[in-house]
Design an enzyme around this catalytic site. Structure first.
Site, short mmCIF file in Angstrom:
data_model
loop_
_atom_site.label_atom_id
_atom_site.label_comp_id
_atom_site.label_asym_id
_atom_site.label_seq_id
_atom_site.Cartn_x
_atom_site.Cartn_y
_atom_site.Cartn_z
N CYS A 1 0.85 -1.19 0.00
CA CYS A 1 0.00 0.00 0.00
C CYS A 1 0.89 1.23 0.00
O CYS A 1 2.07 1.16 0.35
CB CYS A 1 -0.92 0.01 1.21
SG CYS A 1 -2.25 1.24 1.06
N CYS B 1 -0.08 4.16 1.69
CA CYS B 1 -0.46 5.15 2.70
C CYS B 1 0.63 5.44 3.74
O CYS B 1 0.70 6.54 4.27
CB CYS B 1 -1.78 4.79 3.36
SG CYS B 1 -1.74 3.28 4.33
N CYS C 1 -3.88 6.24 0.07
CA CYS C 1 -3.34 4.96 -0.38
C CYS C 1 -2.90 4.96 -1.84
O CYS C 1 -2.70 3.90 -2.44
CB CYS C 1 -4.37 3.86 -0.14
SG CYS C 1 -4.82 3.69 1.60
N LYS D 1 -12.46 -4.91 2.00
CA LYS D 1 -11.90 -4.01 3.01
C LYS D 1 -12.80 -2.79 3.12
O LYS D 1 -12.91 -2.00 2.17
CB LYS D 1 -10.48 -3.61 2.62
CG LYS D 1 -9.86 -2.62 3.60
CD LYS D 1 -8.39 -2.38 3.32
CE LYS D 1 -7.83 -1.34 4.24
NZ LYS D 1 -6.42 -1.06 3.98
N ARG E 1 -11.09 7.73 3.36
CA ARG E 1 -10.79 6.73 2.33
C ARG E 1 -12.06 6.19 1.67
O ARG E 1 -12.06 5.11 1.09
CB ARG E 1 -10.01 5.57 2.96
CG ARG E 1 -8.73 5.96 3.68
CD ARG E 1 -7.76 4.79 3.71
NE ARG E 1 -6.72 4.87 4.70
CZ ARG E 1 -5.68 5.69 4.68
NH1 ARG E 1 -5.56 6.58 3.71
NH2 ARG E 1 -4.77 5.64 5.63
N GLU F 1 -16.39 -7.94 -5.31
CA GLU F 1 -14.96 -7.64 -5.11
C GLU F 1 -14.14 -8.92 -5.08
O GLU F 1 -13.07 -9.01 -5.69
CB GLU F 1 -14.75 -6.88 -3.79
CG GLU F 1 -15.14 -5.42 -3.82
CD GLU F 1 -14.02 -4.51 -4.35
OE1 GLU F 1 -12.97 -5.02 -4.78
OE2 GLU F 1 -14.22 -3.29 -4.33
N LYS G 1 -11.93 -7.67 6.07
CA LYS G 1 -11.42 -6.73 7.05
C LYS G 1 -12.35 -5.55 7.22
O LYS G 1 -12.78 -5.01 6.22
CB LYS G 1 -10.05 -6.26 6.55
CG LYS G 1 -9.39 -5.21 7.35
CD LYS G 1 -8.07 -4.87 6.72
CE LYS G 1 -7.53 -3.68 7.51
NZ LYS G 1 -6.54 -2.96 6.82
#
Ligand code: PBG
Length: 324
Positions: free
Chosen positions: A117, A119, A127, A193, A215, A231, A246
């Site tokens: 990532c 971020c 990100c 996520k 985000r 997804e 998550k």
């Protein structure tokens, strides 16, 4: 005659006999925060018991994990220099690249998972790469993610775990790995996520809070369940081998659906906020920490998780050792 369910609960022997959910040390993945610099071992304020280490002090943590029998680690890096384009994230001499090489050479038995990532590496904390309006640009960000993944692979990582939530990252990463003779490295995608306040303490831990905005334009909306399977399907099609859901606790319904629909290995990410809430209550003496933690771990397994990323991994290993 009514069914006497209590017969199978009469004593611990019969309870042990009929149980059908199992938890073992092999299920645990421990997140490790590695900070650029020297002589650093700093406890994260909002996560008691979790530390940021510099590479020269990381042995202390790794040796403890070896002793406890925890084999899998998920690495997060905190670089000294951040910029708009996250250039440190794919540097050969970056903190994670160096950490992977070091850990691989000294502790060849660890399964090293690299979180991919931007971020932690961007000055703005988002990100990916921003346009002039502060919107994270998808396809431009993919280029960076691919570079990060390749740099981890060259350093010797065992698993690549993209957590950025850009569309198409799994395909991009799978392609670049294959093209460079790393086709055998599995991709563990953070497929599901959510944009979640449960990540609050992590952002202290990794210095990765966005400097403006949130985000929500890339992480998922927890009010829209229809996105989750789509997804996962997309990531699997693009080459994901393992998928992460998550956060974990508030999303076990989603985890079960993913497991039942696709049957692929699923990992529950028991995130920072979930850890901090339990710790805070435990420190106050309001709950029995061990019992609460184990109940949650079994809940992840019962919901269908193959493995669990958790800041409690060391505690859980202790508890399992006590039992055996
Ligand atoms: C990086 C990343 C985050 C977490 C894992 N990878 C933070 C975020 O998305 O803001 C959260 C982990 C946790 O809360 O324990 N993108």
């Amino acid at each position: 005659m009514y069914k006497r369910h209590r017969k199978l609960r009469n004593n611990s022997m019969i309870r042990n006999l009929v149980k059908d959910v199992y938890l073992e040390k092999n299920d645990l993945i421990y997140p490790v925060f590695i900070e650029e610099g020297e002589n650093i071992k700093n406890e994260i304020k909002s996560m008691p018991g979790i530390f940021r280490y510099s590479l020269d002090k990381i042995d202390e943590e790794l040796e403890e994990l070896v002793k406890l029998g925890i084999n899998s680690i998920l690495l997060f890096g905190i670089p000294e220099h951040k910029d708009e384009y996250a250039t440190e994230s794919y540097s050969k001499e970056g903190i994670i690249q160096r950490a992977i090489r070091y850990i691989k050479s000294k502790y060849p038995n660890f399964l090293i998972i690299g979180d991919v990532c931007c971020c932690e590496y961007t000055s703005h904390g988002h990100c990916g790469i921003l346009d002039e309006h502060g919107y994270v640009k998808n396809d431009e960000t993919l280029e960076i993610l691919a570079k990060i993944a390749l740099s981890y692979a060259k350093a010797g990582v065992d698993i690549i775990a993209p957590s950025d939530m850009m569309d198409g990252r799994v395909e991009k990463i799978s392609k670049i790995l294959a093209k460079n003779n790393f086709a055998n490295i599995p991709v563990m995608s953070y497929s599901v996520k959510y944009s979640s306040s449960f990540y609050g303490p992590f952002r202290d831990a990794a210095d990765s809070a966005p400097k403006f905005g949130d985000r929500k334009s890339y992480q998922m909306d927890f009010r829209y369940a229809g996105d989750a399977l789509s997804e996962v399907k997309a990531d699997l099609k693009q080459g994901a081998d393992i998928v992460i859901v998550k956060p974990a606790l508030a999303y076990l319904d989603i985890l079960t659906k993913v497991k039942e629909t696709f049957g692929v290995p699923v990992v529950a990410y028991n995130v920072s906020g979930e850890y901090s809430m339990v710790k805070a209550a435990a420190i106050n003496g309001w709950i029995n920490e061990k019992n609460i933690v184990m109940e949650q771990m079994y809940a992840f397994k019962r919901a269908g998780a193959n493995a669990i990323i958790t800041y409690f991994a060391k505690d859980v290993a202790h508890y399992l050792n006590e039992e055996s």
